[in-house]
Scaffold this active site. Structure first.
Site, PDB file in Angstrom:
ATOM      1  N   PRO A  18       0.733  -0.774  -0.037  1.00 17.63           N
ATOM      2  CA  PRO A  18       0.261   0.125   0.220  1.00 17.63           C
ATOM      3  C   PRO A  18       1.040   1.101  -0.016  1.00 17.63           C
ATOM      4  O   PRO A  18       0.581   1.992  -0.676  1.00 17.63           O
ATOM      5  CB  PRO A  18      -0.810  -0.318   1.086  1.00 17.63           C
ATOM      6  CG  PRO A  18      -0.810  -1.186   1.355  1.00 17.63           C
ATOM      7  CD  PRO A  18       0.449  -1.996   1.208  1.00 17.63           C
ATOM      8  N   PRO A  20      56.819   0.696  -3.932  1.00 17.65           N
ATOM      9  CA  PRO A  20      59.056   1.080  -3.794  1.00 17.65           C
ATOM     10  C   PRO A  20      59.363  -0.257  -3.388  1.00 17.65           C
ATOM     11  O   PRO A  20      59.869  -0.204  -3.176  1.00 17.65           O
ATOM     12  CB  PRO A  20      58.251   2.119  -2.470  1.00 17.65           C
ATOM     13  CG  PRO A  20      57.515   1.611  -1.577  1.00 17.65           C
ATOM     14  CD  PRO A  20      56.503   1.246  -2.850  1.00 17.65           C
ATOM     15  N   ASP A  75      58.682  -6.670 -13.682  1.00 18.77           N
ATOM     16  CA  ASP A  75      59.915  -5.551 -14.171  1.00 18.77           C
ATOM     17  C   ASP A  75      61.082  -6.604 -12.847  1.00 18.77           C
ATOM     18  O   ASP A  75      60.619  -7.055 -11.821  1.00 18.77           O
ATOM     19  CB  ASP A  75      59.590  -4.643 -13.429  1.00 18.77           C
ATOM     20  CG  ASP A  75      59.438  -3.335 -14.802  1.00 18.77           C
ATOM     21  OD1 ASP A  75      59.094  -4.481 -15.604  1.00 18.77           O
ATOM     22  OD2 ASP A  75      58.630  -2.360 -14.665  1.00 18.77           O
ATOM     23  N   LYS A 106      64.483  -4.452 -16.479  1.00 23.27           N
ATOM     24  CA  LYS A 106      65.806  -3.193 -17.375  1.00 23.27           C
ATOM     25  C   LYS A 106      66.599  -3.004 -16.447  1.00 23.27           C
ATOM     26  O   LYS A 106      66.592  -3.129 -14.563  1.00 23.27           O
ATOM     27  CB  LYS A 106      65.168  -1.940 -17.689  1.00 23.27           C
ATOM     28  CG  LYS A 106      64.158  -2.371 -18.875  1.00 23.27           C
ATOM     29  CD  LYS A 106      63.747  -1.099 -19.090  1.00 23.27           C
ATOM     30  CE  LYS A 106      62.427  -1.507 -20.436  1.00 23.27           C
ATOM     31  NZ  LYS A 106      61.592  -1.763 -20.231  1.00 23.27           N
ATOM     32  N   GLY A 112      57.760  -1.117 -11.136  1.00 20.47           N
ATOM     33  CA  GLY A 112      57.992  -0.810  -9.340  1.00 20.47           C
ATOM     34  C   GLY A 112      57.613   0.229  -9.849  1.00 20.47           C
ATOM     35  O   GLY A 112      56.952   1.067 -10.525  1.00 20.47           O
ATOM     36  N   GLY A 113      57.053   0.702  -7.869  1.00 18.54           N
ATOM     37  CA  GLY A 113      56.215   2.313  -8.279  1.00 18.54           C
ATOM     38  C   GLY A 113      55.037   2.535  -9.102  1.00 18.54           C
ATOM     39  O   GLY A 113      54.081   1.438  -8.628  1.00 18.54           O
ATOM     40  N   ASP A 114      54.734   2.968  -9.718  1.00 17.73           N
ATOM     41  CA  ASP A 114      53.346   3.481 -10.558  1.00 17.73           C
ATOM     42  C   ASP A 114      53.740   3.396 -11.996  1.00 17.73           C
ATOM     43  O   ASP A 114      54.221   3.821 -12.775  1.00 17.73           O
ATOM     44  CB  ASP A 114      52.912   4.823 -10.388  1.00 17.73           C
ATOM     45  CG  ASP A 114      51.798   5.179 -10.789  1.00 17.73           C
ATOM     46  OD1 ASP A 114      50.468   4.799  -9.944  1.00 17.73           O
ATOM     47  OD2 ASP A 114      51.041   5.338 -11.631  1.00 17.73           O
ATOM     48  N   MET A 158      66.119   7.265 -11.369  1.00 19.58           N
ATOM     49  CA  MET A 158      66.880   6.726 -12.603  1.00 19.58           C
ATOM     50  C   MET A 158      67.570   7.546 -13.087  1.00 19.58           C
ATOM     51  O   MET A 158      68.514   8.205 -14.126  1.00 19.58           O
ATOM     52  CB  MET A 158      66.596   6.349 -14.155  1.00 19.58           C
ATOM     53  CG  MET A 158      65.527   5.434 -13.916  1.00 19.58           C
ATOM     54  SD  MET A 158      64.157   4.997 -14.659  1.00 19.58           S
ATOM     55  CE  MET A 158      63.467   6.843 -15.178  1.00 19.58           C
ATOM     56  N   GLY A 186      65.024   2.421  -0.821  1.00 22.83           N
ATOM     57  CA  GLY A 186      63.618   3.130  -0.447  1.00 22.83           C
ATOM     58  C   GLY A 186      63.221   2.430  -0.431  1.00 22.83           C
ATOM     59  O   GLY A 186      62.520   1.052  -0.929  1.00 22.83           O
TER      60      GLY A 186
END
Length: 418
Positions: free
Chosen positions: A42, A179, A202, A225, A256-258, A336, A365
């Site tokens: 209802p 990292p 990597d 690399k 690694g990283g982004d 790098m 790190g």
């Protein structure tokens, strides 16, 4: 004994009798499954009224309609599943009994221990669906607690998520590993790794620890690399991703990283898109920010640095880089850059950058081998040679690299040279 089944409600009629808070919570599940939802009541709770709209036929793509009256037996005529939550347990029992006569499964929300169907506490991970229910003495809070624990394990990749049947469409996921430490990877990244058939990895980041967690039959391809040594060119990496995904594999590209910070992730996404391969990117913690942080260096700091310039040490030292070094409010983070450091320093000094500019070099790190070397622009080349600086390292130029900016307890443990 309760038998757990996976039922497809897509395109099938589900009738909800009762329009209160319980129905409002449950209707989302049915709509998400593609059910044709009819609510017989209802009146409706505010959330349900918003869903059905002013004309009672739905406000968007939801397949939902409202019959504004009390339940009658004919409402079961085209139903595959009924959910009754009228707020009156006697009425709910009558509807459940009628469903039994009609051989229609019924979820009786007021008496879950005596019903032909039950809602499960549900979670999903990719195409894996887990439902938790109790067999007797229904206890939804306990089921939800178990569901939440399983969900956490699924999200963190601690449960076996890999497909065991071959075939189906492949895909590629680019994952940022951060990292190094596994616990700095995202929850989504850990789950995707647990689902992977092929990992193209990597050498940096959490690769070694991740590989140790994979099933023995997961194919791991090392494309890492090293300085002046690139055994697998980028175009071959792109081809590997496409080849294995085309074969129906779940492929993870672990970096690694982004992936989008000097990781050539954009090139790999384009290669997959051009080949018609589904591809997604899961971000990672970039070493440009996290590695200085591990040494107690904030790349921005109120009153010291208001901007960050990230530089590829393997590229040319551009005018933009020199301008950032000259600006006292800009932190320059060079990735790098160990091999290029003498040239960078020489060029900067030749263009009038102060030899007193603070510089910090953070090697490895967030690992037990972390080491920080602090110096100035004029002395850093000799200091780096003296202590034997090696990659992987992040080089930070700017006032934030000055020793003593933060209290010692803010600095992550690791050897430090000043």
């Amino acid at each position: 004994m309760t038998t757990m089944l996976g039922l497809s409600l897509n395109g099938r009629r589900v009738v909800l009798v009762g329009g209160g808070a319980v129905a409002a919570r449950r209707v989302e599940r049915f709509l998400a499954d593609g059910a044709l939802v009819r609510i017989v009541a209802p009146d409706l709770a505010p959330r349900l009224r918003a869903l059905v709209g002013e004309d009672g036929t739905g406000t968007g793509p939801e397949r939902i309609e409202w019959v504004p009256r009390r339940f009658v037996a004919d409402d079961l005529d085209d139903a595959w599943l009924v959910h009754c939550a009228t707020g009156d347990s006697a009425v709910d029992r009558e509807i459940a009994a009628l469903c039994d006569q009609r051989r229609v499964f019924c979820i009786n929300a007021s008496d879950g221990a005596h019903t032909s169907a039950r809602m499960t506490a549900q979670t999903m991970s990719g195409d894996v669906v887990v439902g938790v229910s109790s067999e007797v003495g229904v206890d939804p809070r306990r089921a939800a607690g178990v569901r939440d624990a399983i969900e956490g394990m699924l999200d963190s990749g601690r449960l076996p998520l890999r497909r065991r049947r071959t075939g189906g469409a492949g895909r590629v996921d680019l994952i940022g590993g951060g990292p190094g430490p596994l616990d700095l990877m995202t929850v989504r990244a850990r789950r995707l790794l647990a689902e992977a058939d092929v990992v193209v990895a990597d050498r940096l980041g959490p690769t070694a620890d991740v590989i140790a967690e994979l099933d023995p039959d997961v194919l791991v391809i090392d494309v890492g690399k090293r300085p002046h040594h690139h055994p697998v060119p980028q175009h071959e990496i792109n081809a590997l991703l496409v080849e294995h995904a085309t074969a129906g594999k779940r492929v993870v590209r672990l970096k690694g990283g982004d992936p989008f910070v000097y990781g050539r992730g954009g090139e790999e996404v384009i290669a997959c898109q051009q080949a018609g391969i589904p591809v997604e990117v899961t971000p990672g913690v970039s070493s440009a920010i996290s590695v200085p942080q591990a040494a107690g260096i904030p790349v921005t700091h109120r009153g010291t640095a208001s901007a960050l310039h990230v530089v590829n040490g393997q590229g040319d030292v551009s005018a933009t880089t020199l301008r950032s070094l000259a600006d006292s409010e800009v932190t320059t983070a060079m990735l790098m850059g160990v091999a290029a450091l003498p040239q960078v320093v020489r060029t900067a000094l030749d263009h009038g950058i102060s030899e007193d500019l603070p510089v910090a070099i953070i090697e490895n790190g967030h690992t037990p081998r972390q080491r920080t070397t602090r110096s100035t622009l004029g002395a850093v080349v000799a200091r780096a040679a003296e202590v034997g600086v090696h990659n992987p390292a992040v080089i930070v130029f700017g006032d934030v690299a000055r020793a003593g900016l933060l209290m010692p307890e803010a600095v992550r443990s690791g050897e430090s040279h000043r």
